[in-house]
Design an enzyme around this catalytic site. Structure first.
Site, PDB file in Angstrom:
ATOM      1  N   ALA A 158      44.087  35.820  49.977  1.00 52.40           N
ATOM      2  CA  ALA A 158      43.080  35.259  49.072  1.00 52.40           C
ATOM      3  C   ALA A 158      43.633  34.053  48.326  1.00 52.40           C
ATOM      4  O   ALA A 158      42.880  33.204  47.876  1.00 52.40           O
ATOM      5  CB  ALA A 158      42.629  36.319  48.073  1.00 52.40           C
ATOM      6  N   LYS A 159      44.945  33.978  48.169  1.00 56.84           N
ATOM      7  CA  LYS A 159      45.611  32.833  47.522  1.00 56.84           C
ATOM      8  C   LYS A 159      44.977  32.493  46.175  1.00 56.84           C
ATOM      9  O   LYS A 159      44.787  31.327  45.843  1.00 56.84           O
ATOM     10  CB  LYS A 159      45.644  31.623  48.453  1.00 56.84           C
ATOM     11  CG  LYS A 159      46.368  31.904  49.769  1.00 56.84           C
ATOM     12  CD  LYS A 159      46.580  30.644  50.602  1.00 56.84           C
ATOM     13  CE  LYS A 159      47.331  30.899  51.896  1.00 56.84           C
ATOM     14  NZ  LYS A 159      46.602  31.661  52.910  1.00 56.84           N
ATOM     15  N   ARG A 160      44.672  33.521  45.401  1.00 56.87           N
ATOM     16  CA  ARG A 160      44.098  33.308  44.082  1.00 56.87           C
ATOM     17  C   ARG A 160      45.130  32.737  43.137  1.00 56.87           C
ATOM     18  O   ARG A 160      46.345  32.851  43.371  1.00 56.87           O
ATOM     19  CB  ARG A 160      43.584  34.634  43.512  1.00 56.87           C
ATOM     20  CG  ARG A 160      42.566  35.366  44.368  1.00 56.87           C
ATOM     21  CD  ARG A 160      41.392  34.521  44.720  1.00 56.87           C
ATOM     22  NE  ARG A 160      40.284  35.319  45.247  1.00 56.87           N
ATOM     23  CZ  ARG A 160      39.477  34.922  46.215  1.00 56.87           C
ATOM     24  NH1 ARG A 160      39.636  33.751  46.803  1.00 56.87           N
ATOM     25  NH2 ARG A 160      38.461  35.685  46.606  1.00 56.87           N
TER      26      ARG A 160
END
Lengths: 270, 270
Positions: free
Chosen positions: B94-96
């Site tokens: 998700a690379k939040r």
């Protein structure tokens, strides 16, 4: 209409640099809404309708909707803003960042699924992670530059050879990545010196400034540091101080009062 | 079970460092699935069942589900993996990256809503943007460090005073941010020298390595640079080369063949 034109028109027409951030924390919604299955939408829609004439933009934060399994309410909310308040741009705060093929999917999510007019994007993965957003030439792409949180300094304030990392991001955005003319930058209100530096590097590029209100940024310092030559150039975000100004059935009226007061406080410094 | 223990057990039991990335591009799904309303789920579920015995992890990429308005299919897919293939950790890609209050919502999304065992996170906003994930002490948090794309060098390869930015991220992760012992790092297969450097900095920390297969990374070089002292330490991701190995009704069998061949190619270099 192009996001940049819509924003400029809205700065003039509403005489406002205020953006209301829509961060609907389920734990803080007014009690009388708790039982409704569409509580988040009902809350945000009332906030939007009560504050629309005082804002240049709305900025829903997607994390609050995703955590609550409420993507459909986010779709309905953005549709509501566009239908009931035409001309007010919606910035989807998502801070995505990924390789090109995946970034294309995130761009599709923000611009096609949700119909956002602009989206926030993380620059850590560099140019090709941003390009898929830029292909939507009428939409805005707002890159994280100098964020308002304490940990923002861990990387963004590192010296990368005569300048800080956030200055390099600003320079890349202004000089190399902005061929479509649709870039903006996020610079936290808690760092007015850095806002001034980013303004110096980027000319009249719009700056999204979170961190006034609950996070404690000083409005006069933000304006002095960041306004562009015509007294605009800023999208000054306030979320919690407006959303939760009241906690009863009159929450929307309390939000309206807080938004108008914030807009006035900003305009006094322009 | 703690993500790190589940991962170590899986490395041994499946004798595999291969992670299959679940990036279901609607344009590339086999034709016979196109009409199904749950086409993404049906495709991914068949891939999972066909490749499970050859993998250490699965890694669904949330962008593909979000762009297609298919969050419910992602929920069902992760539930399916946990029920049918217990012991295989799921990394939600998700690379939040956001301030603490918002990061708490993203952590809730990844760990409670989707039930992921680990999540990828962007480090640009620094320590306090990572802490809300670390509070889920039994889950893994995998930070972007040196990404596999060309633009990755724009920021990550800048010199920040005697070391590159990606090295600083690795050092912060290893020395300051890993109090809970649940951090990992993303290092692209296309940069074996940097994999070796990150391995040197981080001891036995797990490294998620995308970029073999479609992106062209060399398996032998990745293993030589990145394996830990016991010959594990790597989560080597392949997405497109496995998902789209076939494009007909036999796509799952083709994916199984590709996954097994990749696992064998990896093990030959351990």
């Amino acid at each position: 209409m192009h996001f940049m034109n819509a924003l400029a028109e809205r700065w003039q027409r509403a005489d406002s640099l205020l953006c209301v951030g829509l961060d609907p924390d389920p734990a803080r919604l007014p009690a009388h809404l708790h039982e409704r299955p569409d509580a988040i939408l009902a809350f945000c829609r009332d906030i939007v309708d009560a504050t629309a004439d005082a804002v240049c933009c709305f900025k829903p934060q997607i994390a609050y909707f995703a955590a609550a399994r409420a993507e459909d309410q986010l779709e309905d909310l953005i549709r509501h803003i566009h239908e009931r308040h035409p001309g007010i741009p919606v910035i989807l705060d998502a801070k995505r960042g990924d390789i090109g093929s995946t970034a294309a999917q995130y761009a599709r999510e923000a611009f096609r699924r949700y119909g956002a007019d602009a989206v926030t994007v993380n620059p850590y993965m560099g140019r090709d992670s941003i390009e898929p957003y830029l292909e939507y030439a009428d939409r805005g792409v707002i890159l994280l530059c100098r964020t308002s949180n304490a940990g923002g300094s861990d990387l963004q304030f590192l010296d990368v050879g005569g300048e800080k990392l956030y200055e390099r991001v600003a320079r890349l955005a202004a000089d190399e990545w902005n061929a479509s003319g649709n870039l903006g930058l996020v610079v936290g209100a808690t760092f007015p010196d850095e806002i001034a530096r980013v303004r110096q590097i980027t000319g009249d590029m719009p700056l999204l400034v979170p961190g006034i209100g609950a996070q404690g940024g000083d409005i006069a310092a933000v304006l002095a540091a960041g306004r562009s030559r015509d007294g605009t150039g800023l999208i000054i975000n306030s979320s919690r101080a407006i959303l939760y100004a009241g906690d009863g059935e009159d929450f929307a009226a309390a939000a309206r009062f807080a938004a108008q007061a914030t807009r006035t406080a900003i305009n006094r410094c322009r």
